[in-house]
Design an enzyme around this catalytic site. Structure first.
Site, PDB file in Angstrom:
ATOM      1  N   CYS A 132       0.830  -1.208   0.000  1.00  0.00           N
ATOM      2  CA  CYS A 132       0.000   0.000   0.000  1.00  0.00           C
ATOM      3  C   CYS A 132       0.861   1.252   0.000  1.00  0.00           C
ATOM      4  O   CYS A 132       1.406   1.641   1.042  1.00  0.00           O
ATOM      5  CB  CYS A 132      -0.917  -0.023   1.220  1.00  0.00           C
ATOM      6  SG  CYS A 132      -1.968   1.429   1.362  1.00  0.00           S
ATOM      7  N   CYS A 135      -0.459   4.004   2.249  1.00  0.00           N
ATOM      8  CA  CYS A 135      -0.115   3.816   3.667  1.00  0.00           C
ATOM      9  C   CYS A 135       1.359   4.097   3.937  1.00  0.00           C
ATOM     10  O   CYS A 135       1.705   4.686   4.971  1.00  0.00           O
ATOM     11  CB  CYS A 135      -0.420   2.378   4.094  1.00  0.00           C
ATOM     12  SG  CYS A 135      -2.031   1.751   3.609  1.00  0.00           S
ATOM     13  N   ASP A 136       2.245   3.663   3.037  1.00  0.00           N
ATOM     14  CA  ASP A 136       3.658   3.553   3.391  1.00  0.00           C
ATOM     15  C   ASP A 136       4.630   4.387   2.569  1.00  0.00           C
ATOM     16  O   ASP A 136       5.830   4.366   2.837  1.00  0.00           O
ATOM     17  CB  ASP A 136       4.085   2.078   3.289  1.00  0.00           C
ATOM     18  CG  ASP A 136       3.319   1.196   4.261  1.00  0.00           C
ATOM     19  OD1 ASP A 136       2.855   1.718   5.287  1.00  0.00           O
ATOM     20  OD2 ASP A 136       3.188  -0.013   3.994  1.00  0.00           O
TER      21      ASP A 136
END
Length: 303
Positions: A132, A135-136
């Site tokens: 992701c 997300c990251d």
């Protein structure tokens, strides 16, 4: 016969949120989870986009949600669901360990990111391997990263990563990218995105801090290569965990539950929530929102 008001299949953020809402409405709730309580979010070492927390791990958030559900009276079974039977006013949920009966069921079984099947892949999730970019990406500022895949998801990941990362190398097993033309054009316009075609990732290099590189193989020439990288984003698709419900509730061509944001399935008394549902954004926040919507719908159905 012991009958629950609601059985929730899956104890990820969608299932746990649904349980919290249903329990606050004084319903008797059973959560059935075959893996870790918290679902896919437990793989995230850091979550920085969940409202109310500047930063916490997926395990921490899972623990907080589980603690809240248990404090409200949730019952939990660790077991694998093998099927659901619709008997009109009641539903029977079959598991490997036995059968459970409820007046309503919420399917929140989630979807798992497809893996590459590499040695040490699982243990390096969160230590260089991610699924992701939303997300990251921020954890890889000014670093070199790779993306495995060449479809829409992979191109979207690469484009997002290109805003933060020094370079992005896409590894595509075909001679072309398979996504939308508009995304292909954007990929071509990015100077820090490189695409390696007709190649697959065959191995991982790592140290005690995480991923340091990948090994690739050109499927046409047989040539093996090594690419230094601090991160590998795997974008080769999702696999919804909906096989036990096939033939009962409507699924789309990809196996996702056919339901909109109302979280209603085609079967009265059976609802759905989270990543197993048809949707365009799969995040912890959207899973929690689904859980609330499904619980409210189930509560209304029960009367």
């Amino acid at each position: 016969m012991d009958i629950y008001d609601i059985i929730i299949i899956g104890a990820g953020p969608a299932g746990l949120t649904a349980a919290i809402y249903a329990l606050r409405a004084k319903k008797r709730v059973l959560l059935i989870e075959k893996g870790a309580l918290g679902g896919q979010m437990t793989f995230s070492p850091k979550i920085e986009n969940y409202p109310g927390f500047i930063e916490l791990s997926g395990n921490e958030l899972a623990d907080k949600m589980t603690e809240q559900a248990l404090a409200l009276g949730a019952e939990i079974e660790i077991d694998a669901v093998t099927g659901v039977e619709d008997h009109g006013e009641t539903k029977t949920v079959r598991t490997e360990g036995g059968n459970f009966v409820a007046r309503a069921v919420i399917v929140a079984s989630g979807a798992a990111h497809r893996r590459l099947g590499l040695e040490h892949e699982e243990e390096l999730i969160g230590s260089g391997i991610s699924f992701c970019a939303v997300c990251d990406a921020a954890f890889f500022n000014d670093q070199d990263v790779c993306v495995a895949g060449g479809g829409n998801s992979a191109m979207q990941e690469a484009l997002l990563l290109s805003e933060n990362c020094k370079s992005v190398t896409m590894i595509q097993n075909l001679a072309f990218l398979t996504g939308e033309e508009a995304l292909k054009e954007k990929i071509g316009e990015k100077e820090n995105i490189k695409v390696i075609y007709n190649s697959v990732v065959t191995g991982l290099k790592y140290n005690d801090k995480g991923v340091t590189g990948i090994e690739t193989l050109n499927t046409e020439t047989g040539e093996a290569s090594a690419i230094p990288t601090e991160g590998l984003f795997v974008a080769v698709g999702l696999s919804p965990d909906t096989a036990p419900f096939r033939g009962l509730i409507d699924l789309d061509d990809y196996g996702y539950v056919a339901a909109d944001e109302s979280c209603l399935t085609n079967v009265p008394g059976i609802f759905t929530a989270g990543d197993c549902r048809q949707k365009t954004v799969r995040q912890v926040t959207t899973a929690a929102a689904d859980g609330a919507a499904a619980a409210v719908a189930a509560i209304k159905y029960l009367g």
